[in-house]
Design an enzyme around this catalytic site. Structure first.
Site, short mmCIF file in Angstrom:
data_model
loop_
_atom_site.label_atom_id
_atom_site.label_comp_id
_atom_site.label_asym_id
_atom_site.label_seq_id
_atom_site.Cartn_x
_atom_site.Cartn_y
_atom_site.Cartn_z
N GLY A 1 8.05 -0.90 -12.35
CA GLY A 1 7.30 -1.45 -10.92
C GLY A 1 7.93 -3.01 -10.54
N SER A 2 8.88 -3.45 -11.12
CA SER A 2 9.61 -5.20 -11.79
C SER A 2 9.42 -5.20 -9.81
CB SER A 2 11.16 -5.23 -11.51
OG SER A 2 12.13 -5.05 -11.62
N LYS B 1 4.93 20.77 -3.08
CA LYS B 1 5.28 19.61 -2.81
C LYS B 1 4.17 19.04 -1.38
CE LYS B 1 9.64 16.81 -1.21
NZ LYS B 1 10.76 16.46 -0.70
N ARG C 1 10.52 9.84 -6.47
CA ARG C 1 10.87 12.06 -5.15
C ARG C 1 11.00 11.00 -4.27
NH1 ARG C 1 7.76 15.12 -7.68
NH2 ARG C 1 6.70 13.79 -10.12
N ASN D 1 11.75 1.61 1.25
CA ASN D 1 12.23 1.87 0.25
C ASN D 1 13.45 1.16 -0.05
OD1 ASN D 1 12.69 2.65 -2.02
ND2 ASN D 1 14.59 3.66 -0.89
N HIS E 1 17.03 0.31 -2.21
CA HIS E 1 17.75 1.30 -3.01
C HIS E 1 18.93 0.43 -3.73
CE1 HIS E 1 20.75 5.06 -3.75
NE2 HIS E 1 21.62 4.06 -3.79
C1 GAR Z 1 14.89 -0.95 -8.64
O1 GAR Z 1 16.28 -0.99 -9.59
C2 GAR Z 1 15.35 0.55 -7.29
O2 GAR Z 1 16.29 -0.25 -6.79
C3 GAR Z 1 15.49 1.54 -8.09
O3 GAR Z 1 14.93 2.17 -9.23
C4 GAR Z 1 14.19 0.47 -9.07
C5 GAR Z 1 13.26 0.98 -9.67
O4 GAR Z 1 12.63 -0.79 -10.31
N1 GAR Z 1 15.30 3.09 -7.28
C6 GAR Z 1 15.98 3.71 -7.02
O5 GAR Z 1 17.05 3.86 -7.71
C7 GAR Z 1 15.48 4.86 -5.41
N2 GAR Z 1 16.67 5.85 -5.62
P1 GAR Z 1 11.52 -0.84 -11.17
O6 GAR Z 1 10.58 -0.04 -11.32
O7 GAR Z 1 11.23 -2.40 -12.04
O8 GAR Z 1 10.85 -1.14 -9.38
#
Ligand code: GAR
Length: 219
Positions: free
Chosen positions: A12-13, A65, A91, A107, A109
């Site tokens: 969750g950063s 789902k 998900r 989102n 990525h």
């Molecule tokens: C982040 O790097 C985000 O871009 C990635 O997961 C991490 C979550 O970090 N998301 C994906 O890979 C989605 N396909 P966070 O929980 O610290 O925000």
């Protein structure tokens, strides 16, 4: 001022970066609810610390789902959420939620889409040995990381990077561009035309920001 609903699976950063900008008065939004699909998501601790309502929704308690994502949409509606934020939500979003919030789900990525979709975008970029990678905020459609791109930021990849060093470099930029994309939405400045997300009223001097946000956004 808009109401946000955040979906997260882990650390969750990005969620925290959004909380911080709201608390600093840089983002006119209220986070109405955090929904997690994991009971141990650290994002829950962040929600507790900032008095944000949070619920864990166990996929196993739903028969399909679709019914899971219908229930998520209902929870978001009940909280009068305007914009749904996927913040490390691991998900693929089900159709009922996409239909409930068309072009109102974002989102982030950790790669420059359409490269390196799915999980481990940073590792895939390293394995491909690209020189430049980055991160992308996009609207969510039914595909995996295929929706219209809102904002991207380029980050260098070095031959001696590890997955961790590259991920950290990208993450710094994620924390800048995600609140920025939400701010543009809140200001009514995003207009989706097919695949193109038009950003209204960008002064010409800010053009660099659009094509190369690191220059403008890095502290
Ligand atoms: C982040 O790097 C985000 O871009 C990635 O997961 C991490 C979550 O970090 N998301 C994906 O890979 C989605 N396909 P966070 O929980 O610290 O925000």
């Amino acid at each position: 001022m808009i109401n946000l609903g955040v979906l997260a699976s882990g650390r969750g950063s990005n969620f925290q970066a959004i909380i911080d900008e709201i608390e600093q008065g840089k983002l006119k939004a209220s986070i109405r609810i955090l929904i997690t699909d994991r009971p141990d998501a650290y994002a829950i601790e962040r929600a507790k610390k900032h008095n944000i309502k949070h619920i864990y929704m166990n996929t196993k308690e739903f028969s399909s789902k679709d019914s899971y994502f219908e229930a998520i949409a209902e929870n978001l509606f009940n909280e009068k959420v305007d914009l749904v934020i996927l913040a490390g939500f691991m998900r693929i979003v089900g159709k009922p939620l996409i239909d409930a919030y068309p072009m109102k789900i974002m989102n982030i990525h950790p790669a420059l889409l359409p490269s390196f979709t799915g999980l481990h975008g940073q590792k895939k970029a390293l394995q491909y040995a690209v020189k430049i990678t980055g991160c992308t905020v996009h609207f969510v459609d039914e595909g995996m990381d295929t929706g219209p791109v809102i904002i991207q930021s380029a980050v260098c990849a070095f031959h001696d990077d590890t997955e961790e060093t590259l991920s950290n470099r990208i993450l710094k930029m994620e924390h800048k561009i995600y609140p920025e994309a939400i701010r543009l939405f809140e200001q009514g400045r995003l207009e989706v035309q097919g695949r193109t997300v038009m950003i209204k009223d960008i002064p010409s001097r800010d053009y660099d920001y659009l094509i190369n946000p690191p220059i403008q956004l890095t502290d």
